[in-house]
Design a protein around this motif. Structure first.
Motif, PDB file in Angstrom:
ATOM      1  N   ASN A   1       1.253   6.211  -7.162  1.00 14.31           N
ATOM      2  CA  ASN A   1       0.115   7.067  -7.512  1.00 14.31           C
ATOM      3  C   ASN A   1       0.528   8.533  -7.573  1.00 14.31           C
ATOM      4  O   ASN A   1       0.152   9.255  -8.499  1.00 14.31           O
ATOM      5  CB  ASN A   1      -1.031   6.891  -6.513  1.00 14.31           C
ATOM      6  CG  ASN A   1      -1.684   5.528  -6.602  1.00 14.31           C
ATOM      7  OD1 ASN A   1      -1.483   4.780  -7.561  1.00 14.31           O
ATOM      8  ND2 ASN A   1      -2.452   5.172  -5.586  1.00 14.31           N
ATOM      9  N   ARG A   2       1.308   8.961  -6.583  1.00 17.14           N
ATOM     10  CA  ARG A   2       1.747  10.362  -6.572  1.00 17.14           C
ATOM     11  C   ARG A   2       2.644  10.652  -7.772  1.00 17.14           C
ATOM     12  O   ARG A   2       2.529  11.695  -8.409  1.00 17.14           O
ATOM     13  CB  ARG A   2       2.484  10.670  -5.262  1.00 17.14           C
ATOM     14  CG  ARG A   2       3.123  12.058  -5.206  1.00 17.14           C
ATOM     15  CD  ARG A   2       2.120  13.224  -5.393  1.00 17.14           C
ATOM     16  NE  ARG A   2       1.218  13.343  -4.290  1.00 17.14           N
ATOM     17  CZ  ARG A   2       1.387  14.152  -3.240  1.00 17.14           C
ATOM     18  NH1 ARG A   2       2.461  14.917  -3.172  1.00 17.14           N
ATOM     19  NH2 ARG A   2       0.484  14.184  -2.287  1.00 17.14           N
ATOM     20  N   ALA A   3       3.542   9.736  -8.092  1.00 18.55           N
ATOM     21  CA  ALA A   3       4.429   9.933  -9.243  1.00 18.55           C
ATOM     22  C   ALA A   3       3.628  10.021 -10.537  1.00 18.55           C
ATOM     23  O   ALA A   3       3.859  10.915 -11.363  1.00 18.55           O
ATOM     24  CB  ALA A   3       5.449   8.805  -9.320  1.00 18.55           C
ATOM     25  N   ASN A   4       2.673   9.119 -10.718  1.00 13.10           N
ATOM     26  CA  ASN A   4       1.829   9.162 -11.915  1.00 13.10           C
ATOM     27  C   ASN A   4       1.080  10.485 -12.009  1.00 13.10           C
ATOM     28  O   ASN A   4       0.991  11.088 -13.086  1.00 13.10           O
ATOM     29  CB  ASN A   4       0.843   7.989 -11.911  1.00 13.10           C
ATOM     30  CG  ASN A   4       1.427   6.744 -12.537  1.00 13.10           C
ATOM     31  OD1 ASN A   4       1.746   6.706 -13.719  1.00 13.10           O
ATOM     32  ND2 ASN A   4       1.588   5.708 -11.742  1.00 13.10           N
ATOM     33  N   GLU A   5       0.558  10.931 -10.886  1.00 14.81           N
ATOM     34  CA  GLU A   5      -0.178  12.197 -10.852  1.00 14.81           C
ATOM     35  C   GLU A   5       0.735  13.361 -11.235  1.00 14.81           C
ATOM     36  O   GLU A   5       0.380  14.197 -12.066  1.00 14.81           O
ATOM     37  CB  GLU A   5      -0.722  12.397  -9.432  1.00 14.81           C
ATOM     38  CG  GLU A   5      -1.479  13.676  -9.213  1.00 14.81           C
ATOM     39  CD  GLU A   5      -1.905  13.797  -7.751  1.00 14.81           C
ATOM     40  OE1 GLU A   5      -1.446  14.742  -7.085  1.00 14.81           O
ATOM     41  OE2 GLU A   5      -2.671  12.935  -7.277  1.00 14.81           O
TER      42      GLU A   5
ATOM     43  N   LYS B   1       0.824  -1.220   0.000  1.00 17.40           N
ATOM     44  CA  LYS B   1       0.000   0.000   0.000  1.00 17.40           C
ATOM     45  C   LYS B   1       0.854   1.264   0.000  1.00 17.40           C
ATOM     46  O   LYS B   1       0.543   2.223  -0.697  1.00 17.40           O
ATOM     47  CB  LYS B   1      -0.942  -0.002   1.202  1.00 17.40           C
ATOM     48  CG  LYS B   1      -1.999  -1.095   1.124  1.00 17.40           C
ATOM     49  CD  LYS B   1      -2.842  -1.147   2.375  1.00 17.40           C
ATOM     50  CE  LYS B   1      -3.813  -2.330   2.309  1.00 17.40           C
ATOM     51  NZ  LYS B   1      -4.510  -2.521   3.595  1.00 17.40           N
ATOM     52  N   LEU B   2       1.922   1.276   0.797  1.00 19.32           N
ATOM     53  CA  LEU B   2       2.783   2.455   0.840  1.00 19.32           C
ATOM     54  C   LEU B   2       3.473   2.668  -0.503  1.00 19.32           C
ATOM     55  O   LEU B   2       3.496   3.783  -1.033  1.00 19.32           O
ATOM     56  CB  LEU B   2       3.816   2.318   1.958  1.00 19.32           C
ATOM     57  CG  LEU B   2       4.770   3.499   2.129  1.00 19.32           C
ATOM     58  CD1 LEU B   2       4.005   4.776   2.437  1.00 19.32           C
ATOM     59  CD2 LEU B   2       5.800   3.194   3.218  1.00 19.32           C
ATOM     60  N   THR B   3       4.020   1.608  -1.056  1.00 24.28           N
ATOM     61  CA  THR B   3       4.652   1.715  -2.372  1.00 24.28           C
ATOM     62  C   THR B   3       3.660   2.257  -3.393  1.00 24.28           C
ATOM     63  O   THR B   3       3.996   3.132  -4.197  1.00 24.28           O
ATOM     64  CB  THR B   3       5.183   0.338  -2.832  1.00 24.28           C
ATOM     65  OG1 THR B   3       6.193  -0.091  -1.916  1.00 24.28           O
ATOM     66  CG2 THR B   3       5.769   0.402  -4.233  1.00 24.28           C
ATOM     67  N   GLN B   4       2.423   1.774  -3.352  1.00 28.76           N
ATOM     68  CA  GLN B   4       1.409   2.219  -4.301  1.00 28.76           C
ATOM     69  C   GLN B   4       1.087   3.700  -4.128  1.00 28.76           C
ATOM     70  O   GLN B   4       0.800   4.397  -5.102  1.00 28.76           O
ATOM     71  CB  GLN B   4       0.139   1.370  -4.187  1.00 28.76           C
ATOM     72  CG  GLN B   4      -0.818   1.558  -5.352  1.00 28.76           C
ATOM     73  CD  GLN B   4      -0.195   1.233  -6.695  1.00 28.76           C
ATOM     74  OE1 GLN B   4       0.358   0.153  -6.883  1.00 28.76           O
ATOM     75  NE2 GLN B   4      -0.263   2.163  -7.643  1.00 28.76           N
ATOM     76  N   GLU B   5       1.132   4.194  -2.887  1.00 30.85           N
ATOM     77  CA  GLU B   5       0.892   5.633  -2.677  1.00 30.85           C
ATOM     78  C   GLU B   5       1.940   6.460  -3.410  1.00 30.85           C
ATOM     79  O   GLU B   5       1.622   7.485  -4.020  1.00 30.85           O
ATOM     80  CB  GLU B   5       0.881   5.970  -1.193  1.00 30.85           C
ATOM     81  CG  GLU B   5      -0.378   5.483  -0.490  1.00 30.85           C
ATOM     82  CD  GLU B   5      -0.689   6.279   0.756  1.00 30.85           C
ATOM     83  OE1 GLU B   5      -0.756   7.521   0.659  1.00 30.85           O
ATOM     84  OE2 GLU B   5      -0.863   5.646   1.805  1.00 30.85           O
ATOM     85  N   TYR B   6       3.188   6.006  -3.346  1.00 30.89           N
ATOM     86  CA  TYR B   6       4.252   6.722  -4.063  1.00 30.89           C
ATOM     87  C   TYR B   6       4.084   6.601  -5.579  1.00 30.89           C
ATOM     88  O   TYR B   6       4.283   7.567  -6.317  1.00 30.89           O
ATOM     89  CB  TYR B   6       5.633   6.219  -3.616  1.00 30.89           C
ATOM     90  CG  TYR B   6       6.020   6.752  -2.260  1.00 30.89           C
ATOM     91  CD1 TYR B   6       6.500   8.054  -2.121  1.00 30.89           C
ATOM     92  CD2 TYR B   6       5.883   5.976  -1.125  1.00 30.89           C
ATOM     93  CE1 TYR B   6       6.834   8.559  -0.881  1.00 30.89           C
ATOM     94  CE2 TYR B   6       6.227   6.469   0.127  1.00 30.89           C
ATOM     95  CZ  TYR B   6       6.691   7.764   0.240  1.00 30.89           C
ATOM     96  OH  TYR B   6       7.024   8.267   1.476  1.00 30.89           O
TER      97      TYR B   6
END
Length: 197
Positions: free
Chosen positions: A27-31, A20-25
Motif C-alpha cells: 500500500n505504501r509503495a503504491n501510494e 497484513k504486514l506485506t500489504q502495508e508495504y
C-alpha cells in the motif's frame, strides 16, 4: 513517466502469516509511486497470475519492487514457482536470450545473456530474525549480509540483466514492538533513493 511493477510475493498461512504486514508495504509503495507520477501495475502472486500477462508486465517495467516474507531462508514456494515460470517462459523474448556464453567469443561470460538491461529492481523483505544475525561472524548467517543471504533471488534478476538497487528489510516482526510507521518511512526513503538512480 516511469513504469513500476510491484510484486506481492506473500504466501498466506492461516493464523501464522496472513499477509497484513506485506500489504502495508504494498500500500505504501503504491501510494508513493502514484503520488510521484509513476505508472504502476501490481501482481499478487497468491491470488493467481497469467504467465503471458506477467511477461508483458516485466517487459513494460522500468523498475520492479519485489516485496516478500523470507520463509525458511528463502522465497515462499509459490513465489519461487512464479519466478521460475516467468524467467523461463520469457527466454528469448523478455527475460534472457541465452546464458551469455559464446563458442565464437570466449570473453562472453555465463550470466551475461539477460534482456532486462534497462530494468532496475528492489528487494523488500520481512524477517522474523533480528538484524543482529547479519554481518556478524558469530550470527546464524555466519557473517553474511542480508543481500548475501538472498543471493539466489538477486541472481535470478541479474541473470535476466536487471540492475540491483538498495535492499530494504525489516526484522523481528513477531516480537511485538515493531514501529511500523518508522519502518514505512525508512522503506519510502529507500524507494525514493533507488528510483532516483
Amino acid at each position: 513517466m516511469k513504469n513500476v511493477l510491484i510484486i506481492n510475493g506473500h504466501q498466506k498461512y492461516d493464523g501464522i502469516a496472513e499477509g497484513k504486514l506485506t500489504q502495508e508495504y504494498i500500500n505504501r509503495a503504491n501510494e508513493y509511486f502514484t503520488q510521484n507520477a509513476f505508472e504502476v501495475k501490481n501482481t499478487h502472486i497468491d491470488n493467481g497470475y497469467n504467465i503471458e500477462e506477467e511477461l508483458e508486465k516485466f517487459s513494460w517495467a522500468d523498475y520492479i519492487l519485489f516485496q516478500y516474507p523470507v520463509y525458511w531462508m528463502g522465497l515462499p514456494w509459490t513465489t519461487k514457482k512464479y519466478m521460475d515460470e516467468i524467467a523461463s517462459s520469457g527466454a528469448g523474448t523478455v527475460t534472457y536470450l541465452n546464458d551469455g556464453r559464446s563458442r565464437e567469443d570466449s570473453s562472453k561470460l555465463y550470466g551475461s545473456g539477460g534482456l532486462m538491461t534497462d530494468t532496475k529492481y528492489m528487494l523488500s523483505l520481512t524477517y522474523n530474525c533480528p538484524t543482529s544475525e547479519f554481518d556478524n561472524k558469530d550470527g546464524f548467517f555466519e557473517g553474511l549480509s542480508v543481500d548475501e543471504a538472498n543471493m539466489a533471488v538477486h541472481k535470478i534478476f541479474q541473470f535476466c540483466g536487471a540492475k540491483q538497487t538498495k535492499t530494504y528489510s525489516v526484522h523481528d516482526i513477531f516480537k511485538g514492538d515493531l514501529d511500523i510507521n518508522s519502518e514505512l518511512e525508512k522503506f519510502t526513503d529507500i524507494i525514493e533513493e533507488n528510483t532516483k538512480l
